[in-house]
Design an enzyme around this catalytic site. Structure first.
Site, short mmCIF file in Angstrom:
data_model
loop_
_atom_site.label_atom_id
_atom_site.label_comp_id
_atom_site.label_asym_id
_atom_site.label_seq_id
_atom_site.Cartn_x
_atom_site.Cartn_y
_atom_site.Cartn_z
N HIS A 139 43.58 26.49 67.31
CA HIS A 139 42.53 27.44 67.39
C HIS A 139 41.18 27.85 69.27
CE1 HIS A 139 39.47 24.79 65.84
NE2 HIS A 139 38.96 25.81 66.51
N HIS A 164 38.61 27.04 70.18
CA HIS A 164 37.54 27.19 70.77
C HIS A 164 37.04 25.97 71.63
CE1 HIS A 164 35.59 28.05 66.26
NE2 HIS A 164 34.90 29.00 67.53
N ASP A 224 36.83 23.49 72.40
CA ASP A 224 36.15 21.97 71.63
C ASP A 224 37.93 21.99 71.06
OD1 ASP A 224 35.06 22.55 69.89
OD2 ASP A 224 34.80 21.14 68.96
N HIS A 225 38.62 22.79 71.98
CA HIS A 225 40.02 22.67 71.17
C HIS A 225 40.95 23.02 72.76
CE1 HIS A 225 39.25 21.82 67.69
NE2 HIS A 225 37.89 22.30 67.36
N HIS A 277 37.64 29.85 59.28
CA HIS A 277 36.67 28.98 60.68
C HIS A 277 36.72 30.39 62.03
CE1 HIS A 277 34.34 26.12 63.30
NE2 HIS A 277 36.08 26.33 64.52
N ASP A 282 39.89 22.33 62.97
CA ASP A 282 38.46 22.67 62.30
C ASP A 282 38.61 23.97 60.73
OD1 ASP A 282 37.65 21.86 64.04
OD2 ASP A 282 36.65 23.04 65.12
N HIS A 320 37.62 16.21 63.80
CA HIS A 320 36.31 15.92 64.04
C HIS A 320 35.74 14.97 62.64
CE1 HIS A 320 34.78 18.84 66.99
NE2 HIS A 320 35.54 20.13 66.41
FE FE Z 1 36.18 22.17 66.70
ZN ZN Z 2 36.46 24.94 66.27
#
Ligand code: FE
Ligand code: ZN
Length: 258
Positions: A58, A60, A62-63, A116, A135, A173
């Site tokens: 996805h 985001h 942090d990905h 999400h 996530d 995570h």
């Molecule tokens: Fe994440």
């Molecule tokens: Zn995420």
């Protein structure tokens, strides 16, 4: 019988796990959800591997934060969710629900798992019992509903729950310990959960990662996969209610849990 994938955990940022996946016959190496290029490059160097692919679940930061830097350095192919292609930096190959993505001599089946985010996907290497779910599903938890409804997320999690119990769940995570504290509040009679929570406390005290877990463990202990369990429904005051309602209540409680 195909040779096993080699999978290496790469910690990044505060609590992210990126996954390096090497397919031994082709020598292809993918990183799943590169938050940050720096630890990815260090791990590649340590193994003397060259990056050939990025698999994104996805959009985001942090990905996908490492997408462009890694593409520039390795000219790797970026695979990501078709429904969210405009939000995936550098995307080359767009995949969606039911697609099979061929990665060297291995194959990943793609599931569309919104909730999400509205475009989230997961990659399942059936022959290797490996699920990369970003996530959507965490050890003892699930992602927050930033862009989806409880109904969508419950459906997404139900899709993943139907995979074989031996499937290893490579989520993005290390949230397991706080997830466990919450899970005990909505599934207080679950003995398997109590035992797992204790084991997780012991692992975290020694700084041992709790990911991957297996889907079988998650089915027995993750409250977000158990919204149709009478014990969970009862514990949140919704005995006999529709699982979507129970799921929505459990997710809402988690959002305000401290
Ligand atoms: Fe994440
Ligand atoms: Zn995420």
């Amino acid at each position: 019988m195909s040779q096993r994938l080699q999978i290496e955990r790469v910690p990044a940022l505060q609590d992210n796990y990126l996954w390096l996946v090497r397919e031994p016959r082709s020598g292809f190496v993918a990183v799943v959800d590169p938050a940050d290029p720096v630890p990815v490059k260090a791990a590649l160097q340590r193994n003397e591997w060259t990056l050939t692919h990025i698999l994104n679940t996805h959009h985001h930061p942090d990905h996908v934060g490492g997408n462009l830097a890694l593409k520039q350095e390795f000219n790797c192919t970026i695979v990501g969710p078709a429904p969210d292609a405009t939000r995936i930096p550098g995307i080359d190959v767009k995949v969606g629900d039911g697609d099979t993505y061929r990665f060297g001599e291995a194959e990943a089946k793609v599931f569309f798992v919104p909730g999400h985010t509205r475009g989230h996907i997961a990659y399942w290497f059936a022959d290797h019992a490996a699920l990369f779910c970003g996530d959507t599903l965490f050890a003892l938890g699930c992602g927050r509903l930033f862009e989806g409804t409880p109904e969508q997320m419950w459906r997404s999690l139900s899709t993943l729950r139907a995979l074989p119990p031996e499937t290893e769940v490579y989520c993005a995570h290390e949230y397991t310990q706080s997830n466990a504290r919450f899970a005990l509040t909505v599934d207080p009679q679950n003995q398997a959960l109590k035992a797992r929570a204790q084991q997780i406390d012991e692992m975290r005290a020694r700084n041992i990662p709790t990911v991957p877990s297996t889907l079988g463990e998650e089915k027995r202990t993750n409250p977000f996969l158990r919204a149709d369990d009478p014990g969970v429904a009862q514990a949140v005051g919704l005995a006999g209610a529709d699982p979507v309602k129970v799921f929505a209540e459990v997710r809402a409680r988690k959002d305000s849990f401290r």
